[in-house]
Scaffold this motif. Structure first.
Motif, PDB file in Angstrom:
ATOM      1  N   ASN A 114       0.835  -1.202   0.000  1.00 13.43           N
ATOM      2  CA  ASN A 114       0.000   0.000   0.000  1.00 13.43           C
ATOM      3  C   ASN A 114       0.876   1.262   0.000  1.00 13.43           C
ATOM      4  N   MET A 115       2.012   1.205   0.699  1.00 11.00           N
ATOM      5  CA  MET A 115       2.951   2.329   0.686  1.00 11.00           C
ATOM      6  C   MET A 115       3.522   2.539  -0.723  1.00 11.00           C
ATOM      7  N   ILE A 116       3.854   1.451  -1.393  1.00 10.31           N
ATOM      8  CA  ILE A 116       4.379   1.549  -2.757  1.00 10.31           C
ATOM      9  C   ILE A 116       3.335   2.158  -3.687  1.00 10.31           C
ATOM     10  N   GLN A 117       2.068   1.723  -3.544  1.00  7.42           N
ATOM     11  CA  GLN A 117       1.011   2.265  -4.387  1.00  7.42           C
ATOM     12  C   GLN A 117       0.779   3.754  -4.115  1.00  7.42           C
ATOM     13  N   ALA A 118       0.889   4.150  -2.846  1.00 12.02           N
ATOM     14  CA  ALA A 118       0.752   5.569  -2.517  1.00 12.02           C
ATOM     15  C   ALA A 118       1.868   6.381  -3.160  1.00 12.02           C
ATOM     16  N   GLN A 119       3.088   5.868  -3.093  1.00 11.86           N
ATOM     17  CA  GLN A 119       4.219   6.553  -3.714  1.00 11.86           C
ATOM     18  C   GLN A 119       4.040   6.652  -5.232  1.00 11.86           C
ATOM     19  N   ARG A 120       3.609   5.532  -5.850  1.00  9.18           N
ATOM     20  CA  ARG A 120       3.419   5.531  -7.308  1.00  9.18           C
ATOM     21  C   ARG A 120       2.338   6.541  -7.727  1.00  9.18           C
TER      22      ARG A 120
ATOM     23  N   HIS B 207      -7.300   8.013  -6.408  1.00 13.67           N
ATOM     24  CA  HIS B 207      -6.133   8.877  -6.247  1.00 13.67           C
ATOM     25  C   HIS B 207      -6.125   9.482  -4.858  1.00 13.67           C
ATOM     26  N   GLY B 208      -4.915   9.813  -4.371  1.00 14.77           N
ATOM     27  CA  GLY B 208      -4.769  10.386  -3.039  1.00 14.77           C
ATOM     28  C   GLY B 208      -4.934  11.886  -3.041  1.00 14.77           C
ATOM     29  N   PRO B 209      -4.917  12.494  -1.837  1.00 13.55           N
ATOM     30  CA  PRO B 209      -5.157  13.926  -1.690  1.00 13.55           C
ATOM     31  C   PRO B 209      -3.917  14.784  -1.891  1.00 13.55           C
ATOM     32  N   TRP B 210      -2.843  14.177  -2.431  1.00 13.25           N
ATOM     33  CA  TRP B 210      -1.581  14.927  -2.527  1.00 13.25           C
ATOM     34  C   TRP B 210      -1.510  15.807  -3.775  1.00 13.25           C
ATOM     35  N   GLY B 211      -2.493  15.760  -4.662  1.00 16.48           N
ATOM     36  CA  GLY B 211      -2.501  16.644  -5.819  1.00 16.48           C
ATOM     37  C   GLY B 211      -1.585  16.175  -6.918  1.00 16.48           C
ATOM     38  N   ALA B 212      -1.390  17.060  -7.908  1.00 19.14           N
ATOM     39  CA  ALA B 212      -0.582  16.707  -9.076  1.00 19.14           C
ATOM     40  C   ALA B 212       0.872  16.580  -8.692  1.00 19.14           C
TER      41      ALA B 212
END
Length: 464
Positions: free
Chosen positions: A435-441, A459-464
């Motif tokens: 899950n950490m790898i997917q978040a990073q990707r 997609h996560g809340p980290w934006g573009a």
């Protein structure tokens, strides 16, 4: 027109042994080698079997010596030499004739050849057991059509090794390159099995300062238990042998640089294409590559220190660790075969593969009887999850964990055993860390992910 039942091209070590085996089983055989003197010497030294062997000087003479429809076995080096030999045979053979490549071919090459416009039939065949197996009974993994197999099965089953129940260790794996694929994975498992034994040997030699004779007795004792196998048997013999040029143990006089012919490397490469994790085999291939870097290793010892620290293990603990490692390795190998069966639509017979590995081949062992039963009971289940092997792994796992952790802590290299343990620990973890790898990707490449709650947002809340 001759009366030989079959022909064979290539009288190197394996080809000569296989030809003698065929003749001994009562099948007249015509033989040809590029160097005519090799053919004549082979026939001259065949003894009582010479009457069943027809030496020939040209390919045309070979073809003419075989009764139609003709079957010819190729025992030539893999790669371009096979293509050259097939091209040379093309003007001499017809549609009813059959050529069998029995060398260590890349299964992709075998599939290409099987689907090419050769004017004769073609099949690939894996042969395991070395010179001794070829001469007295190998394990045979054939790839071809059912009709091709039925045609050659009487000869192949006759020359193959027999398991304890009398079953011939020869079978059709599937079409095209299926036989050579299974032989490739066999060799990958062979690499891993040998590497794990070498790692345990290293712990006894370097960690426990045992001499070769004492190590031989340990291996010999293990060969009477669950680890009973050809490789454990010969490990006891090589550690017991003395150097004929002195009184030192032979094994201590051998440079620690392992050779390889490439089939283990092929296994590791193909596993990546199949997304089939085989870390024990990959570690064994890596270890052979590192062993070849002798000068680098010497420089490393000079810079970072020499001998690993001593560590004590009970032989029973090491035996259990090796039992666990062996099961994990075979489970990975059979899982890879299952993945290839799905990808190439081969319907590879996993239980039958375990059965034909019970005798004749290098990785033959007592465990394969139970593996065949487990795979027959549930072919789609990972071998580790079969009740019998799950119980064995559960019982042996503490020993494997102890040997790996203490051995690594003392500075001993245990790549295959350690990788087997790491694979097991990942396979028993329902929620890992990907899950950490997917978040990073997703953060750096907007690759998206799957959510645990089923929410469609990817997609996560980290934006573009």
């Amino acid at each position: 027109m001759g009366e030989a039942r079959i022909g064979l091209i290539g009288l190197g070590t394996m080809g000569a042994a296989l030809a003698m085996n065929i003749a001994e089983k009562g099948f007249p055989i015509a033989v040809w080698n590029r160097t005519s003197s090799v053919t004549q010497d082979f026939h001259s030294n065949a003894g009582d079997l010479a009457d069943r062997i027809v030496p020939t000087r040209t390919l045309a003479e070979l073809v003419d010596a075989i009764a139609a429809p003709r079957t010819i076995i190729l025992m030539v080096p893999a790669g371009q030499p096979v293509d050259e030999q097939l091209e040379a045979l093309s003007p001499l053979l017809g549609a009813d004739d059959l050529v069998i490549d029995a060398g260590n071919a890349d299964f992709h090459d075998t599939t290409r050849r099987a689907n090419s416009d050769l004017p004769f039939g073609f099949m690939g065949m894996g042969v395991s057991g070395g010179e001794e197996g070829a001469r007295h009974g190998p394990s045979i993994m054939a790839g071809g059509t059912p009709e091709q197999w039925d045609r050659v099965a009487p000869v192949l089953t006759a020359i193959a090794a027999n398991a304890e129940d009398g079953t011939a260790c020869a079978a059709r794996m599937g079409v095209e390159g299926a036989g050579h694929f299974v032989k490739m994975v066999h060799n990958g498992i062979e690499y891993a099995d040998m590497q794990m034994i070498a790692e345990i040997y290293g712990l006894m030699r370097d960690g426990m300062t045992m001499d070769a004779a004492a190590i031989s007795k340990v291996f010999d004792g293990w060969n009477d238990g669950p680890l009973q196998s050809y490789l454990i048997e010969i490990s006891a013999k090589v550690t017991a042998a003395k150097d004929p040029h002195g009184d030192m143990p032979m094994v201590d006089m051998i440079l620690d640089r392992a050779g390889q012919k490439g089939t283990g490397r092929w296994t590791a490469i193909e596993a990546q294409h199949l997304a089939a994790p085989i870390p024990v085999i990959e570690a064994a291939v890596m270890a052979r590559n590192v062993s070849a870097r002798l000068e680098d290793r010497r420089a490393g010892e000079d810079r970072f220190g020499a001998a690993p620290e001593l560590c004590e293990f009970d032989p029973a603990t090491m035996e259990q660790a090796l039992i666990a490692g062996k099961i994990l390795c075979y489970a990975q190998g059979f899982s890879m075969i299952a993945a290839a069966s799905d990808k190439f639509d081969w319907s590879l017979p996993l239980p039958e593969i375990a059965r034909i590995w019970r005798a004749g081949c290098i990785i033959r062992s007592a465990m394969l009887n139970d593996m065949a039963d487990a795979l027959a009971d549930h072919p789609d289940r990972n071998l580790v999850m079969a009740p019998h092997f799950a119980e064995l792994v559960e019982a042996a796992l503490p020993a494997l964990r102890q040997v790996v952790s203490q051995g690594l802590g003392a500075g001993h290299a245990l790549p295959a055993l350690a990788n087997g343990l790491m694979w097991f620990d990942m396979m028993r973890t329902a929620r890992g860390t990907a899950n950490m790898i997917q978040a990073q990707r997703d953060f750096f490449g907007a690759h998206g992910f799957e959510r645990t709650d089923g929410n469609p947002d990817k997609h996560g809340p980290w934006g573009a």
